[in-house]
Design an enzyme around this catalytic site. Structure first.
Site, PDB file in Angstrom:
ATOM      1  N   ALA A 158       0.813  -1.217   0.000  1.00 15.28           N
ATOM      2  CA  ALA A 158       0.000   0.000   0.000  1.00 15.28           C
ATOM      3  C   ALA A 158       0.849   1.271   0.000  1.00 15.28           C
ATOM      4  O   ALA A 158       0.440   2.282  -0.557  1.00 15.28           O
ATOM      5  CB  ALA A 158      -0.945  -0.004   1.195  1.00 15.28           C
ATOM      6  N   THR A 159       2.016   1.231   0.609  1.00 11.62           N
ATOM      7  CA  THR A 159       2.870   2.424   0.586  1.00 11.62           C
ATOM      8  C   THR A 159       3.227   2.764  -0.853  1.00 11.62           C
ATOM      9  O   THR A 159       3.119   3.921  -1.279  1.00 11.62           O
ATOM     10  CB  THR A 159       4.136   2.206   1.431  1.00 11.62           C
ATOM     11  OG1 THR A 159       3.765   2.170   2.811  1.00 11.62           O
ATOM     12  CG2 THR A 159       5.152   3.321   1.222  1.00 11.62           C
ATOM     13  N   ASN A 209      -6.135   3.508  10.224  1.00  9.85           N
ATOM     14  CA  ASN A 209      -5.337   2.416  10.782  1.00  9.85           C
ATOM     15  C   ASN A 209      -5.206   2.474  12.297  1.00  9.85           C
ATOM     16  O   ASN A 209      -4.898   1.475  12.927  1.00  9.85           O
ATOM     17  CB  ASN A 209      -3.949   2.419  10.145  1.00  9.85           C
ATOM     18  CG  ASN A 209      -3.312   3.788  10.165  1.00  9.85           C
ATOM     19  OD1 ASN A 209      -3.873   4.760   9.661  1.00  9.85           O
ATOM     20  ND2 ASN A 209      -2.149   3.882  10.774  1.00  9.85           N
ATOM     21  N   GLN A 256      -6.873  -0.731   5.238  1.00  4.83           N
ATOM     22  CA  GLN A 256      -7.480  -1.374   6.415  1.00  4.83           C
ATOM     23  C   GLN A 256      -8.901  -1.869   6.139  1.00  4.83           C
ATOM     24  O   GLN A 256      -9.444  -2.637   6.924  1.00  4.83           O
ATOM     25  CB  GLN A 256      -7.514  -0.393   7.595  1.00  4.83           C
ATOM     26  CG  GLN A 256      -6.162   0.076   8.071  1.00  4.83           C
ATOM     27  CD  GLN A 256      -5.375  -1.001   8.808  1.00  4.83           C
ATOM     28  OE1 GLN A 256      -5.924  -2.014   9.249  1.00  4.83           O
ATOM     29  NE2 GLN A 256      -4.084  -0.786   8.953  1.00  4.83           N
ATOM     30  N   ALA A 284      -1.869  -6.914   0.716  1.00  7.20           N
ATOM     31  CA  ALA A 284      -2.234  -8.292   1.075  1.00  7.20           C
ATOM     32  C   ALA A 284      -2.078  -8.571   2.564  1.00  7.20           C
ATOM     33  O   ALA A 284      -2.897  -9.285   3.160  1.00  7.20           O
ATOM     34  CB  ALA A 284      -1.367  -9.273   0.280  1.00  7.20           C
ATOM     35  N   HIS A 285      -1.050  -7.978   3.185  1.00  5.70           N
ATOM     36  CA  HIS A 285      -0.706  -8.452   4.535  1.00  5.70           C
ATOM     37  C   HIS A 285      -1.638  -7.948   5.634  1.00  5.70           C
ATOM     38  O   HIS A 285      -1.476  -8.314   6.797  1.00  5.70           O
ATOM     39  CB  HIS A 285       0.754  -8.123   4.866  1.00  5.70           C
ATOM     40  CG  HIS A 285       1.007  -6.710   5.258  1.00  5.70           C
ATOM     41  ND1 HIS A 285       1.179  -6.318   6.557  1.00  5.70           N
ATOM     42  CD2 HIS A 285       1.112  -5.588   4.516  1.00  5.70           C
ATOM     43  CE1 HIS A 285       1.391  -5.019   6.599  1.00  5.70           C
ATOM     44  NE2 HIS A 285       1.351  -4.544   5.364  1.00  5.70           N
ATOM     45  N   THR A 304       9.400  -7.159 -12.522  1.00  7.88           N
ATOM     46  CA  THR A 304       8.906  -8.535 -12.625  1.00  7.88           C
ATOM     47  C   THR A 304       7.858  -8.798 -11.556  1.00  7.88           C
ATOM     48  O   THR A 304       8.054  -8.442 -10.391  1.00  7.88           O
ATOM     49  CB  THR A 304      10.086  -9.516 -12.460  1.00  7.88           C
ATOM     50  OG1 THR A 304      11.013  -9.270 -13.515  1.00  7.88           O
ATOM     51  CG2 THR A 304       9.618 -10.965 -12.504  1.00  7.88           C
ATOM     52  N   CYS A 329       6.118   7.522  23.915  1.00  7.10           N
ATOM     53  CA  CYS A 329       7.244   6.690  24.305  1.00  7.10           C
ATOM     54  C   CYS A 329       7.367   5.443  23.436  1.00  7.10           C
ATOM     55  O   CYS A 329       8.386   4.778  23.442  1.00  7.10           O
ATOM     56  CB  CYS A 329       7.118   6.274  25.774  1.00  7.10           C
ATOM     57  SG  CYS A 329       7.616   7.583  26.874  1.00  7.10           S
TER      58      CYS A 329
END
Lengths: 404, 137
Positions: free
Chosen positions: A73-74, A153, A181, A202-203, A242, A328
């Protein structure tokens, strides 16, 4: 029940074993290059790519030819924004996005600004949604693209995408949506939603990492974009390189599974999410939900546990994988800009936890997570000077703090 | 990510609690801000005869390292004179807890809290400000 428990499914999801099974032949046996046109190795690979392309298209109401495979997606977001900006630069130099977009959209916009484009970052309302009137007002005759994410997200809120698409269409502006998302979690249809370009990966839906897609509309209007990767002219010239055949087979399989099981799965997610939410709300005071519950992914819960700092909470629940908007826990030492954009105040951003439920979470796990959070929040509130002051009736917003 | 000592203080914080703010022998220091993600409250109770810190308590809103830094500070404060306490440096805390660079601000906050508590005590007790003693002479 196995520990640790994974409940950070907005970060990534495990590959579904059924997806993995579809992918495995394409590593060693059917290893051909899908662009090899003159032998069976290439044909078999191409067959897998064609099937994957169709499966992705089917899930989102597109046609196979409108799917451009990418690395995720990036890349899809970069390609959409830069590709459109460059292709349509003569028509205008203005883009509109929202303050709560993913970094890869915001940083791409910042780069485009450096190159001379103008970008409007729409604020969001306290519920996390963009105001459609503000969007209407922001569109000028120089606007070429509106890019608003489908679902957030961090807080899981689902933007009024269909209405945004309608507004863009009426004004003759292209509409891109980062649906990373949303795809596979809730029904997404590029035709009904008036979307011209859409990013997915996909992930986040039980497929492998390293593969995604950009939907690029071919009719009404026919969208063109400037390629960001030069080479062999793959993917209709929009993305050379490819093709990742096993990845595409996996992405396709993940889409096919989602299409078949999404309705049932969404019900299960909402049930588990609501169970978690109610348990936390019933046992703890001063908890706040970030973003609207009305328009939200069924698997997301983002909650602030006031007077408890997020990282210290994560430390106490180290057998549970969730994430926090606390400064943090971030590399920049800044609290979540998404939560800040809601106007809730930095203190609640520091106290926030994001729960991302997934296909493989169980009721037993939810109960364990709830009990553990309740226990640790209580312990940390014993330690918290802010909770003590709150209990004494002191208005913390009126205290003179020594900022450092 | 966390040293064993930080984890130990987080799991078993020492001297959690509050002392009576109105007690003239109690000094209270509260530093940090909620929007920065850290607030430390550190209190000392000083024996007016001996000038020795008999008791120290803390409460901290902050990450594990902030909790550990303030917990450790209360351990170190007990039994020290006020001047000895002023000699505690944030770098001592960094070393003891093996804090990584991104957590140094937690130790700074703890040192600030110690100083603030002592300033408050001195103000209440009418003790003039003194120059801090040298660190671990």
């Amino acid at each position: 029940m196995k520990l640790p428990i994974y409940m950070d499914n907005h970060a990534t999801t495990p590959v579904d074993p059924r997806v993995f099974e579809v992918m495995t032949p394409y590593f060693t046996g059917i290893f051909g290059n899908a662009a090899s046109r003159n032998h069976s190795f290439g044909w078999q690979a191409e067959e897998a790519v064609d099937l994957g392309r169709k499966q992705v298209a089917d899930l989102i109401g597109a046609t196979a030819k409108e799917i451009v495979f990418t690395s995720g997606a990036t890349e899809s977001n970069n390609l959409a924004l830069k590709g459109i900006a460059q292709m349509y630069a003569e028509r205008g130099n203005h883009l509109i996005t929202a303050a709560t977009e993913h970094k890869c959209v915001l940083d791409t916009c910042k780069r485009l600004e450096k190159e001379g484009f103008r970008v409007t970052y729409l604020p969001v309302q306290q519920n996390g949604l963009v105001d459609l009137d503000q969007l209407r007002a922001a569109i000028t005759d120089k606007t070429i693209l509106v890019s608003i994410m489908y679902a957030n997200n961090e807080i899981g809120v689902v933007q009024p995408v269909k209405e945004i698409g309608k507004i863009a269409k009426e004004r003759g502006v292209l509409f891109h949506s980062d649906a990373t998302q949303a795809v596979g979690k809730i029904p997404v249809n590029v035709l009904q939603d008036n979307i011209d370009l859409m990013s997915l990966t996909a992930h986040k839906m039980y497929g492998p990492k390293g593969v995604g897609a950009l939907y690029v509309r071919r009719r009404n209007p026919r969208v063109q974009l400037t390629a960001q990767m030069d080479g062999g002219g793959h993917e209709r010239g929009m993305r050379s390189g490819t093709l990742n055949v096993p990845g595409i087979a996996g992405l396709g399989a993940a889409c096919a599974l989602a299409q078949k099981e999404m309705a049932e799965e969404a019900k299960k997610m909402a049930f588990l999410r609501d169970r978690l939410m109610h348990k936390l709300q019933n046992s703890l005071d001063e908890v706040y939900i970030n973003g609207t519950m009305e328009h939200r992914l069924p698997n997301n819960l983002n909650m602030s546990f006031a007077y408890v700092e997020g990282e210290s909470l994560l430390m106490g629940i180290n057998d549970i994988a969730v994430s926090s908007g606390s400064a943090c826990t971030s590399a920049t030492l800044e609290p979540s800009y998404v939560l800040k954009a809601l106007g809730a105040g930095d203190d609640l951003a520091h106290s926030s936890i994001r729960f991302g439920l997934g296909r493989f979470n169980t009721e037993e796990e939810v109960d364990y997570v709830a009990a553990k959070i309740i226990d640790v929040v209580r312990k940390l509130r014993e330690l918290s000077p802010l909770y003590e002051m709150f209990k004494e009736g002191i208005d913390l917003t009126k205290v003179q703090w020594t900022a450092h | 990510m966390y040293s064993d000592k930080v984890i130990d203080h987080y799991n078993h914080p020492r001297n959690v609690g509050s002392l009576d703010k109105a007690d003239p022998t109690v000094g209270t220091g509260m530093v940090g801000a909620p929007e920065c993600g850290d607030v430390m409250k550190l209190q000392i109770k000083v024996n007016p005869e001996t000038g020795i810190i008999d008791d120290a308590k803390f409460k901290t809103f902050g990450c594990g390292s902030a909790i550990a830094s303030s917990s450790l500070a209360t351990e170190w404060l007990r039994g020290k004179t006020v001047d000895e306490a002023l000699a505690i440096k944030n770098t001592d805390i960094v070393t003891e807890l093996s804090l990584p660079p991104v957590k140094i601000h937690c130790s700074v906050l703890a040192e600030d809290a110690i100083k603030a508590a002592i300033t408050d005590y001195k103000k209440k007790a009418g003790v003039p400000e003194t120059v801090p003693a040298k660190a671990h002479a």
